[in-house]
Design a protein around this motif. Structure first.
Motif, PDB file in Angstrom:
ATOM      1  N   GLN A  88     -50.820   2.361  37.404  1.00  0.00           N
ATOM      2  CA  GLN A  88     -50.248   3.177  38.178  1.00  0.00           C
ATOM      3  C   GLN A  88     -49.133   4.504  37.401  1.00  0.00           C
ATOM      4  O   GLN A  88     -48.213   5.026  38.023  1.00  0.00           O
ATOM      5  N   PHE A  89     -48.423   3.299  36.708  1.00  0.00           N
ATOM      6  CA  PHE A  89     -47.077   3.926  36.208  1.00  0.00           C
ATOM      7  C   PHE A  89     -47.417   4.720  35.190  1.00  0.00           C
ATOM      8  O   PHE A  89     -46.845   5.497  34.998  1.00  0.00           O
ATOM      9  N   LYS A  90     -47.972   3.494  34.595  1.00  0.00           N
ATOM     10  CA  LYS A  90     -48.387   4.598  32.719  1.00  0.00           C
ATOM     11  C   LYS A  90     -49.791   5.647  33.088  1.00  0.00           C
ATOM     12  O   LYS A  90     -49.406   6.259  32.226  1.00  0.00           O
ATOM     13  N   GLU A  91     -50.584   5.493  33.909  1.00  0.00           N
ATOM     14  CA  GLU A  91     -50.675   7.111  34.422  1.00  0.00           C
ATOM     15  C   GLU A  91     -50.148   7.905  35.640  1.00  0.00           C
ATOM     16  O   GLU A  91     -50.636   9.226  35.380  1.00  0.00           O
ATOM     17  N   ASN A  92     -48.780   7.897  35.669  1.00  0.00           N
ATOM     18  CA  ASN A  92     -48.057   8.518  36.377  1.00  0.00           C
ATOM     19  C   ASN A  92     -47.581   9.973  35.103  1.00  0.00           C
ATOM     20  O   ASN A  92     -47.222   9.980  34.480  1.00  0.00           O
ATOM     21  N   SER A  93     -48.195  10.885  36.086  1.00  0.00           N
ATOM     22  CA  SER A  93     -48.377  12.504  35.049  1.00  0.00           C
ATOM     23  C   SER A  93     -46.733  12.592  35.201  1.00  0.00           C
ATOM     24  O   SER A  93     -46.716  13.278  34.123  1.00  0.00           O
ATOM     25  N   TRP A  94     -46.392  12.376  36.036  1.00  0.00           N
ATOM     26  CA  TRP A  94     -44.233  13.199  35.362  1.00  0.00           C
ATOM     27  C   TRP A  94     -44.260  11.513  34.636  1.00  0.00           C
ATOM     28  O   TRP A  94     -43.218  12.290  33.722  1.00  0.00           O
ATOM     29  N   LEU A  95     -44.249  10.416  34.682  1.00  0.00           N
ATOM     30  CA  LEU A  95     -43.875   9.551  33.532  1.00  0.00           C
ATOM     31  C   LEU A  95     -44.529   9.867  32.135  1.00  0.00           C
ATOM     32  O   LEU A  95     -43.380   9.594  31.028  1.00  0.00           O
ATOM     33  N   LYS A  96     -45.579  10.598  32.472  1.00  0.00           N
ATOM     34  CA  LYS A  96     -46.163  11.151  30.599  1.00  0.00           C
ATOM     35  C   LYS A  96     -45.835  12.593  30.623  1.00  0.00           C
ATOM     36  O   LYS A  96     -44.749  12.363  28.659  1.00  0.00           O
ATOM     37  N   GLU A  97     -45.427  12.740  31.134  1.00  0.00           N
ATOM     38  CA  GLU A  97     -44.476  14.090  30.938  1.00  0.00           C
ATOM     39  C   GLU A  97     -43.142  13.872  29.737  1.00  0.00           C
ATOM     40  O   GLU A  97     -42.600  14.866  29.457  1.00  0.00           O
ATOM     41  N   ASN A  98     -42.581  13.134  30.517  1.00  0.00           N
ATOM     42  CA  ASN A  98     -40.805  13.023  30.212  1.00  0.00           C
ATOM     43  C   ASN A  98     -40.611  11.765  29.247  1.00  0.00           C
ATOM     44  O   ASN A  98     -39.357  11.894  28.785  1.00  0.00           O
ATOM     45  N   TYR A  99     -41.555  11.065  30.164  1.00  0.00           N
ATOM     46  CA  TYR A  99     -41.648  10.175  29.096  1.00  0.00           C
ATOM     47  C   TYR A  99     -42.763   9.614  28.201  1.00  0.00           C
ATOM     48  O   TYR A  99     -42.351   9.157  26.707  1.00  0.00           O
ATOM     49  N   LEU A 100     -43.465   8.682  28.214  1.00  0.00           N
ATOM     50  CA  LEU A 100     -44.735   8.564  27.747  1.00  0.00           C
ATOM     51  C   LEU A 100     -45.159   9.244  26.499  1.00  0.00           C
ATOM     52  O   LEU A 100     -45.345   9.115  24.998  1.00  0.00           O
ATOM     53  N   ASP A 101     -45.641  10.897  27.079  1.00  0.00           N
ATOM     54  CA  ASP A 101     -45.978  11.519  25.599  1.00  0.00           C
ATOM     55  C   ASP A 101     -44.828  11.875  24.749  1.00  0.00           C
ATOM     56  O   ASP A 101     -44.875  13.673  23.956  1.00  0.00           O
ATOM     57  N   LYS A 102     -43.451  11.524  25.075  1.00  0.00           N
ATOM     58  CA  LYS A 102     -42.417  11.940  24.184  1.00  0.00           C
ATOM     59  C   LYS A 102     -41.860  11.164  23.322  1.00  0.00           C
ATOM     60  O   LYS A 102     -40.937  11.495  22.903  1.00  0.00           O
TER      61      LYS A 102
END
Length: 248
Positions: A88-102
């Motif tokens: 649920q954290f790995k797929e969280n859109s906010w975490l992706k946009e602000n962390y995982l995709d950066k």
């Protein structure tokens, strides 16, 4: 001061942190390391030997426990009937946009979404060689203080809670030093006693860098993480985070 075993082990760890597993987010939370307490006579002897006077709150703490280390993290994988709740954290859109995709790895994000309280062993506070090994002797010099005027109380990787030495006395007021690992070098006056510091850690459930969020509020890099994901990690608890600038 409260009974440390009851407050940390029974209340914070067992009754609150460990119960997250029943509410959609499983935590890996090894039992806290408290360490056997030190007698008042031993504390007095070692502080006198090192020409430093402790406040009553620290004496009472070390009479109950020689150190305190409590940590928790999001459980990943499946074991013993526990489900992998990291998805649920790995797929969280906010975490992706602000962390995982950066460029942040999941392991780095996982650390930010963990909890830590690491109250120093007595030797790291009083012995100057041990103090130098922690980096805090040099840190005091970097910000224009005398080496040894800052004594570490709670260690985190990039932020260290300290007390100041004045006229041979350790003053019961917590400061937060940042300057390790690329964090801006600063000394923040938290304006809380050691006992109040433990109370704040309890309210934050030791969420990583809770003390920096307490100092900087929304300017803290961990503010949004704590605001957004505290209720996800601890949905069974009523968040009490107004002192950190967080209202729901």
């Amino acid at each position: 001061m409260k009974n440390i075993y009851d407050f940390i082990w029974e209340q914070l760890y067992f009754d609150e942190i460990c119960q997250s597993k029943n509410n959609g987010c499983t935590l890996l939370a090894p039992g806290p390391v408290l360490g056997k307490g030190i007698s008042a006579a031993e504390i007095l002897a070692v502080t006198q030997q090192n020409n430093i006077q402790f406040p009553d709150s620290l004496i009472e703490f070390y009479k109950q426990a020689s150190q305190l280390n409590l940590r928790w993290e999001i459980f990943e994988g499946e074991s013993g009937g526990r489900k992998d709740t990291s998805i649920q954290f790995k797929e969280n859109s906010w975490l992706k946009e602000n962390y995982l995709d950066k460029g942040y790895t999941w392991e780095a994000v996982k650390i930010l979404l963990s909890g830590n309280l690491n109250i120093s062993e007595l030797k790291n506070i009083i012995d100057l060689d041990d103090l130098k090994a922690t980096g805090m002797f040099q840190a005091a010099e970097k910000i224009g203080m005398k080496g040894g005027d800052l004594r570490p109380i709670d260690f985190n990787e990039y932020a260290v809670a300290c007390m100041k030495v004045e006229d041979g006395k350790l003053i019961d007021n917590i400061y937060l030093y940042t300057g390790f690992g690329g964090f801006p070098e600063a000394l923040h006056n938290m304006n809380v006693t050691f006992e109040q510091y433990l109370e704040l850690a309890y309210k934050a459930k030791c969420f990583n860098y809770w003390n920096l969020t307490y100092c900087l509020k929304e300017k803290s890099p961990s503010y949004e993480l704590m605001k957004r994901f505290f209720p996800v990690i601890f949905p069974h608890l009523e968040a009490d985070l107004e002192e950190f600038g967080i209202k729901y």
